[in-house]
Design a protein around this motif. Structure first.
Motif, short mmCIF file in Angstrom:
data_model
loop_
_atom_site.label_atom_id
_atom_site.label_comp_id
_atom_site.label_asym_id
_atom_site.label_seq_id
_atom_site.Cartn_x
_atom_site.Cartn_y
_atom_site.Cartn_z
N THR A 1 -7.99 16.94 -17.29
CA THR A 1 -9.06 17.05 -17.57
C THR A 1 -9.81 17.63 -16.82
OG1 THR A 1 -9.65 14.69 -16.71
CG2 THR A 1 -9.75 14.95 -19.43
N ASP A 2 -9.71 18.13 -15.23
CA ASP A 2 -10.35 18.41 -14.49
C ASP A 2 -10.55 20.39 -14.47
OD1 ASP A 2 -11.08 19.89 -12.39
OD2 ASP A 2 -10.19 17.84 -10.73
N PRO A 3 -11.73 21.13 -14.00
CA PRO A 3 -11.83 22.36 -15.13
C PRO A 3 -10.76 22.93 -13.63
CG PRO A 3 -13.89 21.25 -14.55
CD PRO A 3 -12.74 20.22 -14.70
N ALA A 4 -10.30 22.31 -12.66
CA ALA A 4 -9.75 23.12 -11.59
C ALA A 4 -8.00 22.88 -11.60
CB ALA A 4 -10.21 22.62 -10.45
N ASN A 5 -7.56 22.33 -12.26
CA ASN A 5 -6.48 21.79 -12.48
C ASN A 5 -5.60 23.19 -12.79
OD1 ASN A 5 -3.56 20.51 -13.31
ND2 ASN A 5 -4.38 20.79 -15.13
N VAL A 6 -4.50 23.08 -12.12
CA VAL A 6 -3.47 24.42 -12.09
C VAL A 6 -2.45 23.04 -12.78
CG1 VAL A 6 -1.94 25.67 -11.47
CG2 VAL A 6 -4.49 25.66 -10.43
N TRP A 7 -1.57 23.80 -14.09
CA TRP A 7 -0.53 23.24 -14.57
C TRP A 7 0.96 23.47 -13.40
CZ3 TRP A 7 1.90 23.77 -20.29
CH2 TRP A 7 2.74 23.23 -20.21
N LEU A 8 1.52 22.92 -13.17
CA LEU A 8 2.42 24.04 -11.49
C LEU A 8 3.73 23.89 -12.41
CD1 LEU A 8 1.99 22.02 -8.90
CD2 LEU A 8 0.87 24.48 -9.33
N GLY A 9 5.08 22.81 -13.57
CA GLY A 9 5.96 23.44 -13.85
C GLY A 9 6.48 21.49 -14.70
N TYR A 10 7.68 21.74 -14.45
CA TYR A 10 7.74 20.59 -15.11
C TYR A 10 8.83 19.48 -13.82
CZ TYR A 10 6.62 21.70 -19.56
OH TYR A 10 6.44 21.93 -20.44
N LEU A 11 8.44 18.31 -14.02
CA LEU A 11 10.09 17.69 -13.39
C LEU A 11 11.83 18.40 -13.96
CD1 LEU A 11 9.19 13.77 -13.52
CD2 LEU A 11 8.59 15.84 -11.55
N PRO A 12 12.20 18.76 -13.06
CA PRO A 12 13.85 18.82 -13.24
C PRO A 12 14.43 18.25 -15.05
CG PRO A 12 14.20 18.84 -11.33
CD PRO A 12 12.63 17.91 -11.77
N GLU A 13 14.85 18.83 -15.53
CA GLU A 13 15.42 18.20 -16.57
C GLU A 13 16.55 17.74 -16.65
OE1 GLU A 13 17.13 19.44 -21.67
OE2 GLU A 13 16.55 20.81 -20.15
N GLY A 14 16.87 16.43 -16.93
CA GLY A 14 18.55 15.53 -16.12
C GLY A 14 17.97 14.80 -15.07
N ARG A 15 16.61 15.35 -14.95
CA ARG A 15 16.64 14.27 -12.66
C ARG A 15 15.13 13.49 -14.19
NH1 ARG A 15 16.94 16.76 -8.01
NH2 ARG A 15 16.99 14.22 -7.17
N ASN A 16 14.58 13.34 -15.29
CA ASN A 16 13.23 13.19 -15.40
C ASN A 16 13.15 11.64 -16.28
OD1 ASN A 16 14.30 14.36 -17.66
ND2 ASN A 16 12.69 15.89 -17.76
N SER B 1 0.42 -1.38 -0.09
CA SER B 1 0.25 0.31 0.03
C SER B 1 0.98 1.16 0.15
CB SER B 1 -1.17 0.22 1.24
OG SER B 1 -0.36 -0.60 2.73
N GLU B 2 1.85 1.00 0.46
CA GLU B 2 3.42 2.31 0.26
C GLU B 2 3.17 2.67 -0.95
OE1 GLU B 2 5.25 3.04 3.58
OE2 GLU B 2 4.72 1.25 5.09
N PRO B 3 3.64 3.39 -1.74
CA PRO B 3 4.35 3.75 -2.93
C PRO B 3 5.83 4.19 -2.35
CG PRO B 3 2.94 6.00 -2.49
CD PRO B 3 2.31 4.71 -0.75
N LEU B 4 6.69 3.73 -3.42
CA LEU B 4 7.99 4.09 -3.29
C LEU B 4 8.73 5.85 -4.31
CD1 LEU B 4 11.01 2.09 -3.09
CD2 LEU B 4 10.41 1.95 -5.92
N VAL B 5 9.35 6.16 -3.16
CA VAL B 5 9.99 7.69 -3.86
C VAL B 5 10.98 7.43 -4.56
CG1 VAL B 5 10.97 9.59 -2.79
CG2 VAL B 5 9.15 8.41 -1.00
N LEU B 6 10.83 7.34 -5.95
CA LEU B 6 11.81 7.49 -6.73
C LEU B 6 12.59 8.44 -6.83
CD1 LEU B 6 10.08 6.46 -9.46
CD2 LEU B 6 11.07 4.86 -8.79
N LEU B 7 12.10 10.10 -6.63
CA LEU B 7 12.88 11.05 -6.81
C LEU B 7 12.45 12.36 -5.88
CD1 LEU B 7 14.73 12.23 -8.95
CD2 LEU B 7 12.34 13.22 -10.14
N GLU B 8 13.26 12.77 -5.25
CA GLU B 8 12.78 14.22 -4.34
C GLU B 8 13.64 15.08 -4.92
OE1 GLU B 8 13.47 14.22 0.53
OE2 GLU B 8 13.14 12.02 -0.41
N CYS B 9 12.67 16.44 -6.12
CA CYS B 9 13.27 17.39 -6.17
C CYS B 9 12.66 18.94 -6.18
CB CYS B 9 13.60 17.09 -7.34
SG CYS B 9 11.55 16.75 -8.46
N LEU B 10 12.54 19.63 -7.18
CA LEU B 10 11.77 20.79 -7.28
C LEU B 10 11.31 20.42 -8.24
CD1 LEU B 10 14.90 23.58 -6.11
CD2 LEU B 10 12.51 22.46 -4.56
N VAL B 11 10.23 21.50 -8.91
CA VAL B 11 9.86 21.68 -9.93
C VAL B 11 10.12 22.59 -10.36
CG1 VAL B 11 6.70 22.20 -10.76
CG2 VAL B 11 7.14 20.41 -8.48
#
Length: 115
Positions: A63-78, A8-18
């Motif tokens: 598809t959700d009208p409330a969606n906000v696009w925040l940014g990207y995973l960092p290049e080179g770590r994605n 039930s616990e997800p695996l943390v793949l990456l910690e990063c800034l958006v």
């Protein structure tokens, strides 16, 4: 002592800034709605001119009208995350920290692989 990860616990793949938050319009209007610990959606931008492995970070499905696009995973770590998404794996993110640094919104996230 070693912690046993259950199914039930997800695996943390990456910690990063958006990356790219300063290029997203109206983010200052939406920032108060962002809550530490909230789930975030990831989606591939396979046709990006700038990064073959571009992965967008959103507050909700596109598809959700409330969606906000925040940014990207960092290049080179994605690349690994992009490959997992391309393979149809269930990968999401979670907001760990947010703060303003002058006019830049600092968003620290964890990328999670769900089995």
């Amino acid at each position: 002592m070693m912690k046993i990860v259950t199914d039930s616990e997800p695996l943390v793949l990456l910690e990063c800034l958006v990356a790219g938050t300063s290029h997203r319009p109206n983010l200052e209007k939406h920032e108060p709605e962002l809550k530490v610990g909230q789930a975030l959606q990831l989606s591939r931008e396979a046709d990006s001119k700038y990064d073959d492995w571009a992965v967008q970070v959103h507050t909700a499905p596109a598809t959700d009208p409330a969606n906000v696009w925040l940014g990207y995973l960092p290049e080179g770590r994605n690349e690994t995350v992009a490959r997992l998404l391309d393979a149809g794996k269930h990968v999401t993110a979670r907001l760990n920290h947010k703060s303003w640094e002058t006019d830049w919104l600092h968003l620290d996230i964890e990328v999670l692989l769900h089995e």
